[in-house]
Design an enzyme around this catalytic site. Sequence first.
Site, PDB file in Angstrom:
ATOM      1  N   ASP A 216     -10.175  -4.430  -5.734  1.00 40.33           N
ATOM      2  CA  ASP A 216      -9.455  -3.534  -4.545  1.00 40.33           C
ATOM      3  C   ASP A 216     -10.065  -2.280  -4.819  1.00 40.33           C
ATOM      4  O   ASP A 216      -9.729  -1.408  -5.289  1.00 40.33           O
ATOM      5  CB  ASP A 216      -7.863  -3.561  -4.770  1.00 40.33           C
TER       6      ASP A 216
ATOM      7  N   HIS B  13      -7.597  -5.289  -0.419  1.00 43.50           N
ATOM      8  CA  HIS B  13      -6.292  -4.675  -0.480  1.00 43.50           C
ATOM      9  C   HIS B  13      -5.257  -5.208   0.226  1.00 43.50           C
ATOM     10  O   HIS B  13      -4.013  -4.605   0.404  1.00 43.50           O
ATOM     11  CB  HIS B  13      -6.670  -3.169   0.098  1.00 43.50           C
TER      12      HIS B  13
ATOM     13  N   SER C 241       0.811  -1.197   0.033  1.00 46.39           N
ATOM     14  CA  SER C 241       0.145  -0.014   0.168  1.00 46.39           C
ATOM     15  C   SER C 241       0.986   1.188   0.057  1.00 46.39           C
ATOM     16  O   SER C 241       1.898   1.397  -0.699  1.00 46.39           O
ATOM     17  CB  SER C 241      -0.987   0.000   1.316  1.00 46.39           C
TER      18      SER C 241
END
Length: 262
Positions: free
Chosen positions: A216, A244, A94
């Site tokens: 996602d 995610h 991320s």
Amino acid sequence: MNVSARNNVRINGSGEKAMVFAHGFGCDQNMWRFVEPAFRNSFRTVLFDHVGAGGSDLSKYDPVKYGSLSGYADDLIEIGRELDLKDAVFVGHSVSAMIGILASLKAPGLFSSLVLVGPSARYIDDGDYRGGFSANQIEELLEFLEANHMGWSAQMAPAIMGNADRPELGEELTNSFCRTDPDIAKHFARVTFTSDNRDDLAKVTTPTLVLQCSEDIIASTEVGEYVQRRIPGSKLVILNATGHCPNLSAPDEVIAAMRAFV
């Protein structure tokens, strides 16, 4: 300053080459527990917590330093220097994907390859660029977090995790969000969701693998494809995984893709 204590650094494995794992917003190094052990036979694995997360030294949190992702990249470089890392493999989830990119640009030679899991160079739409959120949506999300940290965590974490048929995953992410200091969470969220690293992508010369989940809500397939197109010579793998956090929901798939790359 003891960098390892500041960032709660943990080292495993015995390989000559290092592999560094960096966690995303609201998480800590525990998010890699299903992936990192698979590489201990081949690498010296390095786990750490960003300042403000997990077992890091919260007293070292500086809102000015961490007012941009660059401050986190500086920490990553300091960890690398303290451990004398060269040509390591960086694995970032991320927002840490962009932190790793920034560190690779600031400290050439630190990383020989980058693995970016669910990266986004910008979350807010801008002209023809589709980041997935309007500016108003991001502002509403941040205002909700600032007003009600626990409520935001309980509502957002399961949506971010996806995999509604496995509610224990959403519960784990909810608990992780809730453990984060509320003031730090608010600040890091604003830094994360208002960041724009699009111009940094084309500067990357390190071989890069982009791992993108098939569904996602935080970083769509379109976003993953954009990151891959802008990083010269990079490779994109679309995982069957959804949500995610494939490092938790589909670790075997993540491990297989990483092994094929490194």
